[in-house]
Design a protein around this motif. Structure first.
Motif, PDB file in Angstrom:
ATOM      1  N   TRP A  36       0.856  -1.185   0.000  1.00 15.65           N
ATOM      2  CA  TRP A  36       0.000   0.000   0.000  1.00 15.65           C
ATOM      3  C   TRP A  36       0.896   1.240   0.000  1.00 15.65           C
ATOM      4  O   TRP A  36       1.855   1.318   0.776  1.00 15.65           O
ATOM      5  N   TYR A  37       0.525   2.198  -0.863  1.00 20.40           N
ATOM      6  CA  TYR A  37       1.235   3.475  -0.944  1.00 20.40           C
ATOM      7  C   TYR A  37       0.218   4.592  -0.748  1.00 20.40           C
ATOM      8  O   TYR A  37      -0.989   4.411  -0.942  1.00 20.40           O
ATOM      9  N   ARG A  38       0.718   5.760  -0.418  1.00 21.08           N
ATOM     10  CA  ARG A  38      -0.138   6.934  -0.371  1.00 21.08           C
ATOM     11  C   ARG A  38       0.621   8.140  -0.923  1.00 21.08           C
ATOM     12  O   ARG A  38       1.864   8.189  -0.842  1.00 21.08           O
ATOM     13  N   VAL A  93      -4.187  10.032  -1.415  1.00 19.67           N
ATOM     14  CA  VAL A  93      -4.703   8.989  -2.288  1.00 19.67           C
ATOM     15  C   VAL A  93      -3.925   7.718  -1.989  1.00 19.67           C
ATOM     16  O   VAL A  93      -2.687   7.709  -2.035  1.00 19.67           O
ATOM     17  N   TYR A  94      -4.644   6.665  -1.662  1.00 22.12           N
ATOM     18  CA  TYR A  94      -4.036   5.382  -1.310  1.00 22.12           C
ATOM     19  C   TYR A  94      -4.154   4.418  -2.487  1.00 22.12           C
ATOM     20  O   TYR A  94      -5.248   4.243  -3.044  1.00 22.12           O
ATOM     21  N   SER A  95      -3.037   3.804  -2.820  1.00 21.07           N
ATOM     22  CA  SER A  95      -2.998   2.864  -3.938  1.00 21.07           C
ATOM     23  C   SER A  95      -2.354   1.561  -3.480  1.00 21.07           C
ATOM     24  O   SER A  95      -1.533   1.560  -2.560  1.00 21.07           O
ATOM     25  N   CYS A  96      -2.717   0.486  -4.155  1.00 20.54           N
ATOM     26  CA  CYS A  96      -2.078  -0.786  -3.863  1.00 20.54           C
ATOM     27  C   CYS A  96      -1.312  -1.273  -5.094  1.00 20.54           C
ATOM     28  O   CYS A  96      -1.618  -0.900  -6.225  1.00 20.54           O
ATOM     29  N   LYS A  97      -0.327  -2.106  -4.810  1.00 18.51           N
ATOM     30  CA  LYS A  97       0.529  -2.663  -5.855  1.00 18.51           C
ATOM     31  C   LYS A  97       0.711  -4.150  -5.591  1.00 18.51           C
ATOM     32  O   LYS A  97       0.891  -4.566  -4.446  1.00 18.51           O
TER      33      LYS A  97
END
Length: 117
Positions: A36-38, A93-97
């Motif tokens: 998880w990134y933000r 904004v939270y993104s997943c990889k």
């Protein structure tokens, strides 16, 4: 079509909680490390944490330790980011990889989390 889709973002009050989901479609999920990134506009993207394919190993950034947890359900092809004791500075904004050595890397489009009273 292979993709990752995040959900669960929204508005929360300081001290509140949200749970984000990251669901995989069209590729093998269980062998991917999920991260998880933000990111706040104008700032560098920050790694929030990661979980191993089997779910036994997790790592979290110091800024969220003790407040956030990462988990996954490989049968549902979904990873979760449980966010408790939210602070205004968690707004991003939270993104997943999904990644694994020698395999394609997939990113979700992100979900907005806003912490405000």
């Amino acid at each position: 079509q292979a993709q990752l889709v995040e959900s669960g973002g929204g508005l929360a009050q300081p001290g509140g909680s949200l749970r984000l989901s990251c669901t995989a479609y069209g590729f093998i999920f269980s062998d991917r490390i999920i991260s998880w990134y933000r990111q706040v506009p104008g700032n560098v993207r920050e790694l929030v944490g990661s979980i191993s394919g089997g779910g036994s190993v997790t790592n979290l950034a110091d800024s969220v330790k003790g407040r956030f947890t990462i988990s996954r359900d490989n049968a549902q092809k979904t990873a979760y980011l449980q966010m408790n004791s939210l602070k205004r500075e968690d707004t991003a904004v939270y993104s997943c990889k999904a990644a694994q050595l020698g395999r394609p890397v997939y990113w979700g489009k992100g979900t907005q989390v806003t912490v405000s009273s």
